[in-house]
Design an enzyme around this catalytic site. Sequence first.
Site, short mmCIF file in Angstrom:
data_model
loop_
_atom_site.label_atom_id
_atom_site.label_comp_id
_atom_site.label_asym_id
_atom_site.label_seq_id
_atom_site.Cartn_x
_atom_site.Cartn_y
_atom_site.Cartn_z
N GLY A 91 0.82 -1.21 0.00
CA GLY A 91 0.00 0.00 0.00
C GLY A 91 0.85 1.26 0.00
O GLY A 91 0.52 2.26 -0.65
N ASP A 311 0.11 -0.12 13.44
CA ASP A 311 0.52 -1.45 12.94
C ASP A 311 0.78 -2.44 14.07
O ASP A 311 0.94 -3.64 13.83
CB ASP A 311 1.78 -1.31 12.08
CG ASP A 311 1.47 -0.63 10.75
OD1 ASP A 311 0.29 -0.59 10.35
OD2 ASP A 311 2.41 -0.12 10.12
N LYS A 338 -6.47 -2.50 6.33
CA LYS A 338 -5.04 -2.82 6.19
C LYS A 338 -4.92 -4.04 5.26
O LYS A 338 -5.83 -4.35 4.52
CB LYS A 338 -4.42 -3.07 7.56
CG LYS A 338 -4.41 -1.84 8.45
CD LYS A 338 -3.50 -0.75 7.90
CE LYS A 338 -3.55 0.51 8.74
NZ LYS A 338 -2.86 1.63 8.09
N ARG A 384 1.63 -9.17 9.52
CA ARG A 384 1.58 -8.86 10.95
C ARG A 384 0.66 -9.82 11.72
O ARG A 384 0.89 -10.10 12.90
CB ARG A 384 1.19 -7.40 11.18
CG ARG A 384 2.20 -6.45 10.55
CD ARG A 384 2.08 -5.04 11.05
NE ARG A 384 2.67 -4.11 10.10
CZ ARG A 384 3.98 -3.86 9.99
NH1 ARG A 384 4.83 -4.47 10.79
NH2 ARG A 384 4.44 -3.01 9.09
C1 S3P Z 1 2.67 3.62 6.60
C2 S3P Z 1 1.58 4.21 7.15
C3 S3P Z 1 0.49 3.47 7.81
C4 S3P Z 1 0.91 2.06 8.17
C5 S3P Z 1 1.64 1.38 7.05
C6 S3P Z 1 2.88 2.17 6.65
C7 S3P Z 1 3.68 4.48 5.94
O1 S3P Z 1 -0.61 3.40 6.93
O2 S3P Z 1 -0.20 1.31 8.55
O3 S3P Z 1 2.02 0.08 7.43
O4 S3P Z 1 4.82 4.01 5.71
O5 S3P Z 1 3.35 5.64 5.63
P1 S3P Z 1 -1.71 4.59 6.87
O6 S3P Z 1 -0.98 5.79 6.50
O7 S3P Z 1 -2.67 4.20 5.79
O8 S3P Z 1 -2.33 4.62 8.23
#
Ligand code: S3P
Length: 426
Positions: A91, A311, A338, A384
Amino acid sequence: MQLIQTDYLQGTIVVPPDKSIAHRSIMFGAIADGKTTINNFLRAQDCLSTLHALQTLGVPIYDNGRTITITGVGFNGLKAVNEPINVGNSGTTMRLLLGILAGSSFETTLLGDTSLNKRPMERVMLPLKKMGAVLKGINHSEFPPITVTGQSKLKPIEYHMPVASAQVKSAILFAALQTEGETKIIEKEISRNHTEEMITQFGGKIHTNGKTITICGPQQLKGQEVKIPGDISSAAFFLVAGVIVADSEITLKNVGLNPTRTGIIDVMKKMGATIQFEAIEQVNQSATLIVKTSHLKAVTIEGALIPRLIDELPIIALLATQAEGTTVIKDAQELKVKETNRIDATAQELQKMGAKIKATSDGLIIEGKTALHSANVASHGDHRIGMMLQIAALVSKGNVELDNPEAIAISYPDFFQDIKHLVKRK
Ligand code: S3P
């Protein structure tokens, strides 16, 4: 796979490099001018997705294992590609790259694996569209594959974020660097600030005042030498293991301690965990942490604390099964979008092992202290959840079988090796 069991845990491990910082260091190296060297790069599937995506976009990236060298091409140096770019499960790669590509006037399609293709993208598409980029999801939806056609004259915006998300904030910041004028972002809650820190590190200008971030474009960044600290989100599994497995003491070296990420330490201390800090490095924001078996009590976790441990919530839920009293986690509806629905997956899998845990609309309610037992559990393809279940197996009586342990390589390829190193028999 049969999960590892133990009598107690003892020993030292070096925590793997931070995933969020590893992604960003490749991205900043690519869009900066000149050479960037990354030391202690995380060789996990997610970060390799970022590396390969930027190589595909024409950035010269030399992969020497833990050290990566990049010859930056600037925002204008990215090259159009005909084929969609597959970013796998990541993501962070997809959302941040959309912000970078929002300023490149060619069309690019980004797609992911079955999990990523179900994750919401409207949250990044909306602000980037306001800035002038054209973004389309599959069948006019918000889901990947996403096609982005950038705009060389992006507009600055003032944006009140509807969700607390570092990924969304970072996408807007990458686009804002390519606009003419001042962009203002107002966060819902303060989220991890690695992008802001790296803009400064790469010679850019950005101003943060509480939840308000201001940045002016256009800015051209300069290549740097980056040293990545250990990932507190990976250390979290061992922090919890060290306090819940009887007669244990674990030393974790090089734990990153950026204050926007240390919610788990605040929670563990409040629950009564024994955590000792040594070799504190102010500049690199890291330290050695020593954890010991501790008597724990329940807490409530909510509000501004949630983005600081987002996380870590599955492993904190396991921790709560071993604490006296009822732990309540609320304001965490983001967990539903997630890599899997982590509220449901955590409750379902821990229930199979005998935990008294209930999913709510925005979190979890956990009654401790419960003895866990043997079960067949599943990672739901989520790294996770898989790691949390291995730690649960360490405190359970009887065999625990895990379906799809391969998912763990998304962020921590050496996880089982590190567990084996700490496991001791009486
Ligand atoms: C992350 C932000 C978080 C986190 C992801 C990594 C990042 O997501 O859950 O594992 O590196 O910016 P969100 O920004 O969607 O909360």
